[in-house]
Design a protein around this motif. Structure first.
Motif, PDB file in Angstrom:
ATOM      1  N   ASP A  50      11.732  -4.247   7.964  1.00 44.80           N
ATOM      2  CA  ASP A  50      12.543  -2.938   8.367  1.00 44.80           C
ATOM      3  C   ASP A  50      12.357  -1.900   7.072  1.00 44.80           C
ATOM      4  N   ALA A  51      11.954  -2.644   5.922  1.00 45.05           N
ATOM      5  CA  ALA A  51      12.057  -1.882   4.586  1.00 45.05           C
ATOM      6  C   ALA A  51      11.060  -2.369   3.803  1.00 45.05           C
ATOM      7  N   VAL A  52      10.223  -1.153   2.969  1.00 47.43           N
ATOM      8  CA  VAL A  52       9.222  -1.775   2.197  1.00 47.43           C
ATOM      9  C   VAL A  52       9.429  -1.160   0.758  1.00 47.43           C
ATOM     10  N   VAL A  53       9.221  -2.068  -0.265  1.00 48.71           N
ATOM     11  CA  VAL A  53       9.456  -1.773  -1.673  1.00 48.71           C
ATOM     12  C   VAL A  53       8.122  -1.955  -2.201  1.00 48.71           C
ATOM     13  N   LEU A  54       7.352  -0.629  -2.495  1.00 46.73           N
ATOM     14  CA  LEU A  54       5.961  -0.814  -3.002  1.00 46.73           C
ATOM     15  C   LEU A  54       6.083  -0.414  -4.596  1.00 46.73           C
ATOM     16  N   GLY A  55       5.356  -1.131  -5.311  1.00 47.58           N
ATOM     17  CA  GLY A  55       5.210  -0.886  -6.649  1.00 47.58           C
ATOM     18  C   GLY A  55       3.613  -1.051  -7.142  1.00 47.58           C
ATOM     19  N   GLY A  56       3.542  -0.399  -8.522  1.00 44.93           N
ATOM     20  CA  GLY A  56       2.166  -0.288  -9.175  1.00 44.93           C
ATOM     21  C   GLY A  56       2.412  -0.296 -10.371  1.00 44.93           C
ATOM     22  N   ALA A  57       1.384  -0.988 -11.118  1.00 42.21           N
ATOM     23  CA  ALA A  57       1.500  -0.588 -12.577  1.00 42.21           C
ATOM     24  C   ALA A  57       0.788   0.898 -12.966  1.00 42.21           C
ATOM     25  N   LEU A  58       1.223   1.286 -13.993  1.00 40.48           N
ATOM     26  CA  LEU A  58       0.480   2.786 -14.404  1.00 40.48           C
ATOM     27  C   LEU A  58      -0.269   2.704 -15.422  1.00 40.48           C
ATOM     28  N   TYR A  59      -1.530   3.190 -15.494  1.00 45.06           N
ATOM     29  CA  TYR A  59      -2.642   3.243 -16.311  1.00 45.06           C
ATOM     30  C   TYR A  59      -3.161   4.803 -16.359  1.00 45.06           C
ATOM     31  N   ALA A  60      -2.959   4.942 -17.548  1.00 49.69           N
ATOM     32  CA  ALA A  60      -3.382   6.342 -17.954  1.00 49.69           C
ATOM     33  C   ALA A  60      -2.749   7.585 -16.862  1.00 49.69           C
ATOM     34  N   GLY A  61      -1.490   7.205 -16.596  1.00 54.07           N
ATOM     35  CA  GLY A  61      -0.956   8.238 -15.775  1.00 54.07           C
ATOM     36  C   GLY A  61      -1.083   8.183 -14.395  1.00 54.07           C
ATOM     37  N   ARG A  62      -1.601   7.050 -13.904  1.00 54.00           N
ATOM     38  CA  ARG A  62      -2.238   6.906 -12.427  1.00 54.00           C
ATOM     39  C   ARG A  62      -1.366   5.600 -11.954  1.00 54.00           C
ATOM     40  N   TRP A  63      -1.051   5.478 -10.796  1.00 50.43           N
ATOM     41  CA  TRP A  63      -0.702   4.246 -10.160  1.00 50.43           C
ATOM     42  C   TRP A  63      -1.834   3.193  -9.873  1.00 50.43           C
ATOM     43  N   ASN A  64      -1.635   2.007  -9.935  1.00 44.99           N
ATOM     44  CA  ASN A  64      -2.544   1.035  -9.465  1.00 44.99           C
ATOM     45  C   ASN A  64      -3.289   1.131  -8.408  1.00 44.99           C
ATOM     46  N   GLY A  65      -4.625   1.172  -8.298  1.00 45.51           N
ATOM     47  CA  GLY A  65      -5.402   1.475  -7.065  1.00 45.51           C
ATOM     48  C   GLY A  65      -5.049   0.828  -5.908  1.00 45.51           C
ATOM     49  N   GLU A  66      -4.602  -0.515  -6.015  1.00 47.06           N
ATOM     50  CA  GLU A  66      -4.105  -1.459  -4.982  1.00 47.06           C
ATOM     51  C   GLU A  66      -2.911  -0.722  -4.171  1.00 47.06           C
ATOM     52  N   ALA A  67      -2.089  -0.481  -5.270  1.00 48.78           N
ATOM     53  CA  ALA A  67      -0.783   0.235  -4.588  1.00 48.78           C
ATOM     54  C   ALA A  67      -0.943   1.292  -3.676  1.00 48.78           C
ATOM     55  N   THR A  68      -2.083   2.442  -4.492  1.00 49.34           N
ATOM     56  CA  THR A  68      -2.361   3.423  -3.887  1.00 49.34           C
ATOM     57  C   THR A  68      -2.971   3.374  -2.498  1.00 49.34           C
ATOM     58  N   GLN A  69      -4.019   2.387  -2.336  1.00 45.54           N
ATOM     59  CA  GLN A  69      -4.775   2.111  -1.051  1.00 45.54           C
ATOM     60  C   GLN A  69      -3.669   1.689  -0.029  1.00 45.54           C
ATOM     61  N   CYS A  70      -2.905   0.724  -0.509  1.00 45.40           N
ATOM     62  CA  CYS A  70      -1.867   0.084   0.421  1.00 45.40           C
ATOM     63  C   CYS A  70      -0.895   1.422   1.079  1.00 45.40           C
ATOM     64  N   ARG A  72      -1.738   4.365   1.372  1.00 49.70           N
ATOM     65  CA  ARG A  72      -2.786   5.033   2.221  1.00 49.70           C
ATOM     66  C   ARG A  72      -2.772   4.435   3.668  1.00 49.70           C
ATOM     67  N   ARG A  73      -3.213   3.201   3.693  1.00 47.39           N
ATOM     68  CA  ARG A  73      -3.441   2.367   4.788  1.00 47.39           C
ATOM     69  C   ARG A  73      -2.585   2.520   5.667  1.00 47.39           C
ATOM     70  N   ASN A  74      -1.002   2.348   5.101  1.00 47.89           N
ATOM     71  CA  ASN A  74       0.077   2.069   5.824  1.00 47.89           C
ATOM     72  C   ASN A  74       0.798   3.685   5.976  1.00 47.89           C
TER      73      ASN A  74
END
Length: 164
Positions: A50-70, A72-74
């Motif tokens: 029903d709900a999604v909480v999505l988080g990512g670590a920041l590196y050099a002003g960018r969100w973690n690639g796994e979070a970004t891909q998730c 995008r995929r969903n």
């Protein structure tokens, strides 16, 4: 009445963001929600939530690639759910002192999903963090664990309130 299902997904390179996600999940479960906490790279379908909480670590002003891909995929499914986003990363007390706006890429996801909100939590850089640069920063006194469990729990309770 069945409880709402919540997915907490995270992109974490060294485990600090995973720790935040675990705390969010534990608190949401305590508030009565059926909650799964899963690495973002393992999430291929959010239709059962029903709900999604999505988080990512920041590196050099960018969100973690796994979070970004998730994200995008969903993307198609996330547009039809309640979504909260979080970032982690400042290895200082700045996240405690003021609201840190989402980085550009995360702000775009917020708009795309019509996300409820975003928050930034402090990160962690400790002697256990792998990598030459991390070890050098810790040796120079630039490290520490700046995650605040009370603030993480407070945000999870806020999400729970919004869902009820």
């Amino acid at each position: 009445m069945t409880s709402k299902r919540v997915l907490v997904a995270y992109g974490s390179k060294h485990g600090a963001t995973a720790g935040i996600a675990d705390e969010l999940g534990k608190t949401l479960r305590g508030d009565g929600f059926d909650t799964d906490v899963v690495s973002a790279d393992a999430v291929s379908d959010v239709s059962g939530y029903d709900a999604v909480v999505l988080g990512g670590a920041l590196y050099a002003g960018r969100w973690n690639g796994e979070a970004t891909q998730c994200a995008r995929r969903n993307a198609g499914q996330l547009r039809h759910r309640s979504v909260w986003l979080f970032s982690s990363g400042p290895v200082d007390s700045s996240a405690e002192q003021r609201d840190i706006p989402p980085v550009h890429g995360v702000a775009r996801w917020m708009k795309r999903f019509d996300a409820q909100e975003h928050t930034t939590f402090g990160g962690a850089l400790t002697a256990e963090t792998p990598g030459r640069i991390a070890r050098a920063l810790v040796r120079r006194g630039k490290g520490g664990d700046f995650r605040n469990p009370e603030r993480i729990q407070e945000w999870a309770h806020h999400i729970a309130d919004e869902l009820t």
